[in-house]
Design a protein around this motif. Structure first.
Motif, PDB file in Angstrom:
ATOM      1  N   GLY A 236      -2.138   4.069   2.621  1.00 51.88           N
ATOM      2  CA  GLY A 236      -2.516   3.950   1.208  1.00 51.88           C
ATOM      3  C   GLY A 236      -4.002   4.222   1.018  1.00 51.88           C
ATOM      4  N   ASP A 237      -4.819   3.656   1.919  1.00 53.30           N
ATOM      5  CA  ASP A 237      -6.268   3.870   1.836  1.00 53.30           C
ATOM      6  C   ASP A 237      -6.610   5.350   1.967  1.00 53.30           C
TER       7      ASP A 237
ATOM      8  N   HIS B 108      -3.204   0.464  -9.249  1.00 55.41           N
ATOM      9  CA  HIS B 108      -2.239   0.050  -8.219  1.00 55.41           C
ATOM     10  C   HIS B 108      -2.945  -0.758  -7.122  1.00 55.41           C
ATOM     11  N   TYR B 109      -4.105  -0.311  -6.758  1.00 59.05           N
ATOM     12  CA  TYR B 109      -4.876  -0.999  -5.724  1.00 59.05           C
ATOM     13  C   TYR B 109      -5.277  -2.405  -6.204  1.00 59.05           C
TER      14      TYR B 109
ATOM     15  N   GLN C 121      -2.289  -5.098  -6.575  1.00 59.75           N
ATOM     16  CA  GLN C 121      -1.590  -5.677  -5.425  1.00 59.75           C
ATOM     17  C   GLN C 121      -2.508  -6.630  -4.665  1.00 59.75           C
TER      18      GLN C 121
ATOM     19  N   TYR D  31       2.858  -3.773  -9.455  1.00 61.46           N
ATOM     20  CA  TYR D  31       1.844  -2.874  -8.885  1.00 61.46           C
ATOM     21  C   TYR D  31       2.476  -1.640  -8.251  1.00 61.46           C
TER      22      TYR D  31
ATOM     23  N   GLN E 162       2.517  -3.687   7.938  1.00 66.11           N
ATOM     24  CA  GLN E 162       1.647  -3.740   6.769  1.00 66.11           C
ATOM     25  C   GLN E 162       0.342  -2.996   7.032  1.00 66.11           C
TER      26      GLN E 162
ATOM     27  N   HIS F 228       0.901   0.691   6.777  1.00 64.77           N
ATOM     28  CA  HIS F 228       1.169   1.048   5.388  1.00 64.77           C
ATOM     29  C   HIS F 228      -0.117   1.042   4.561  1.00 64.77           C
ATOM     30  N   ILE F 229      -0.941   0.021   4.774  1.00 61.75           N
ATOM     31  CA  ILE F 229      -2.198  -0.093   4.046  1.00 61.75           C
ATOM     32  C   ILE F 229      -3.143   1.049   4.425  1.00 61.75           C
TER      33      ILE F 229
ATOM     34  N   HIS G 118       2.669   7.171   3.029  1.00 62.03           N
ATOM     35  CA  HIS G 118       2.542   5.802   2.498  1.00 62.03           C
ATOM     36  C   HIS G 118       3.874   5.368   1.878  1.00 62.03           C
TER      37      HIS G 118
END
Ligand code: HEM
Lengths: 316, 207
Positions: free
Chosen positions: B45-46, B160-161, B164, B113, B38, B41-42, B88
């Motif tokens: 995304g960031d 999306h941010y 979630q 999301y 996670q 993955h985060i 991502h």
């Protein structure tokens, strides 16, 4: 299964009343550990078994135990921080000694007990349970504790008691989000229906991994309800009230459409914004697929009967 | 053989890889914490969102500073947005789900999301594949129209941010503010040009 072993433990090792109060219990608890670690069922406390109720299998988990350092460094403890990493350090300022627990409400014999005295009346045992967070991660934890039922019985609940309300510590000096009054309404409150509270799987835990509970994991005493999402398993409990009506619980009040009172683990009922069908066990390796989430977190055999007549997507 | 002199654009190209190297180092040193999948993955995304913001910032900077020749940088940053968003997405599909398609299908279906993230990704993907000069030439006027959809992508990404989120509002708020400023700048420019354009149109007078 009752474990009887004559393993001699030097008195010098028996130091912590929160975990082990009598030599007999130490032996049991310690013994349970290696068995459980090997993924085999371990024992039940003497005197609390009703044979044939399938209880032995509540020790059974199909996964390996999550390494302790992960469990101690990935915590949802919003009183301290909204991150998962910070409670491990911030929670150390919580004062937990002395600690008093109050049992009140619809009981014949209201109690106010010092934790050490309370523990003298209980048999602490190891219970290896799966733990599933509503955020879709999970772990397997060897708790040390005793069934909530055996404590509730000492207060002699009245027949009018239909629900149990649990309240967490209010200690704003140590808890920044309580001090700022942000995020949720403090102190944290949770609740169970009386039959859920008396279910033998429902524990009050005072330790894990053979040690005292760490503060970020809910020391000195927390609830553990393994078939429900983790937020039901309230930490640092100071008050237990037996009630006629269902209490309004913290997350349910904050977002009633997202978090129900029951919060039973159920892969078929998604959170409004994300799926609950699968989960990520802590400590998994890259490229390992997620684990499929099970109804009642895999404890259906023991608890499904509690909800036989209920529509689980309505009472989520 | 002496190395060719590096252009500022080359330097920028290299710098944009630093977040990836940093992640690689954290994987190597096992510093991603209890839920490493996670965390990785985060972080990807960031970084997708940060590069998206940087891409959107180029035009305002160019307008305000009269600095010429920034379009190559906009292109570069846009491609890096695509690069990190792709990682991502791959992290989601492969690292987290081990390419188990039935579980992925249920997860996407039940997680609204992710729809927003996917919609943002589809836009970014289309922009990335139409980046080559040849594509631009071939598409003519519609190229600009297509590439303006990056505004929608940024709104989808920020939604999306938020969608979630499990508790902490502070970080997405910051990005929301940045994106609102960047889009607001365009709105102001558009309003201004409309106003000026309006002045140039002869006004019909009643007799
Ligand atoms: C341009 C496209 C995208 C951008 C800019 C983006 C950005 C982000 C950001 C900023 C986060 C929050 C990270 C944090 O908590 O700090 C996030 C989370 C997430 N994104 Fe994306 N995303 C995009 C596309 C996608 C796609 C295509 C998918 C999946 C198919 C996806 C799946 C997820 C998931 C599952 C999370 C939640 C992570 C977690 O908390 O476990 N995203 N994304």
């Amino acid at each position: 299964m009752i474990i009887k072993t004559q393993k001699v433990i030097p008195a010098s090792e028996i130091t912590d009343p929160h975990l082990f109060l009598q030599r007999r219990k130490v032996v049991k608890a310690l013994l349970a550990a290696p068995l459980a670690y090997a993924g085999i069922h371990s024992g039940l406390a003497a005197g609390q078994t009703t044979p044939g109720n399938g209880l032995a299998s509540h020790y059974q988990t199909d996964s390996t135990i999550t390494p302790a350092n992960l469990v101690k460094n990935y915590n949802n403890y919003y009183e301290f921080s909204l991150t998962k990493e910070q409670p491990a350090s911030l929670a150390q300022s919580l004062r937990i000694d002395p600690w008093t627990i109050e049992i009140t409400g619809e009981v014949e014999k209201p109690l106010r007990l010092d934790l050490d005295d309370l523990l003298k009346l209980q048999t602490v045992q190891e219970y290896v349970y799966r733990f599933r967070c509503v955020e879709a991660w999970s772990m397997v934890v060897p708790w040390l504790g005793f069934p909530l039922a055996s404590l509730l019985k000492t207060a002699k609940p009245l027949s009018s008691a239909q629900f149990v309300k649990f309240t967490s510590i209010h200690q704003p000096e140590a808890m920044p989000l309580q001090a700022n009054n942000t995020m949720l309404e403090w102190p944290y409150v949770e609740g169970l229906r009386i039959d859920e509270a008396f279910h033998p799987l429902t524990l009050l835990a005072t330790g894990m991994y053979g040690e005292r509970l760490s503060k970020q994991n809910g020391a000195p005493i927390r609830l553990v309800v393994p078939w429900k999402y983790g937020f039901k398993s309230i930490k640092a409990v100071v008050k237990i009230e037996l009630l006629k009506k269902a209490p309004l619980t913290t997350w349910n009040k904050f977002a009633p459409h997202d978090y129900g009172f029951y919060a039973n683990v159920n892969p078929a009922v998604p959170h409004p914004r994300w799926s609950q069908a699968s989960e990520r066990p802590l400590g998994s390796h890259f490229f390992t697929p997620r684990r499929k989430t099970e109804l009642f977190n895999g404890y259906g055999e023991q608890v499904a009967a509690l909800y036989r007549t209920m529509d689980l997507s309505h009472f989520f | 053989m002496l190395p060719k002199k590096l252009s500022p654009l080359d330097v920028c190209t290299a710098i944009c890889l630093v977040p990836l190297l940093w992640l690689a180092l954290d994987i190597f040193l096992d510093k991603l914490g209890a839920n490493a999948i996670q965390a990785l993955h985060i972080r990807l995304g960031d970084w997708s969102l940060r590069f998206l913001c940087l891409t959107l910032a180029v035009t305002p900077v160019q307008t305000l500073t009269q600095w010429r020749g920034l379009s190559d940088y906009r292109r570069l940053l846009g491609l890096y947005t695509f690069f990190y968003a792709t990682l991502h997405l791959l992290a989601y599909l492969w690292l987290d789900h081990g390419l188990q398609w039935p579980i992925i299908a249920i997860d996407i279906w039940q997680s609204s999301y992710i729809w927003l993230g996917l919609a943002a990704y589809i836009i970014i993907f289309l922009l990335a594949i139409t980046t080559p000069k040849r594509a631009k030439k071939r598409m003519g006027k519609s190229w600009k129209k297509l590439h303006r959809t990056i505004y929608y992508a940024s709104i989808l990404a920020i939604a999306h941010y938020f969608w979630q989120l499990k508790g902490n509002l502070a970080d997405p708020m910051l990005y929301l503010l940045i994106i609102l400023c960047l889009l607001g700048f365009r709105l102001l420019v558009w309003l201004k040009s409309r106003y000026l354009f309006g002045l140039m149109i002869p006004v019909k007078r009643n007799k």
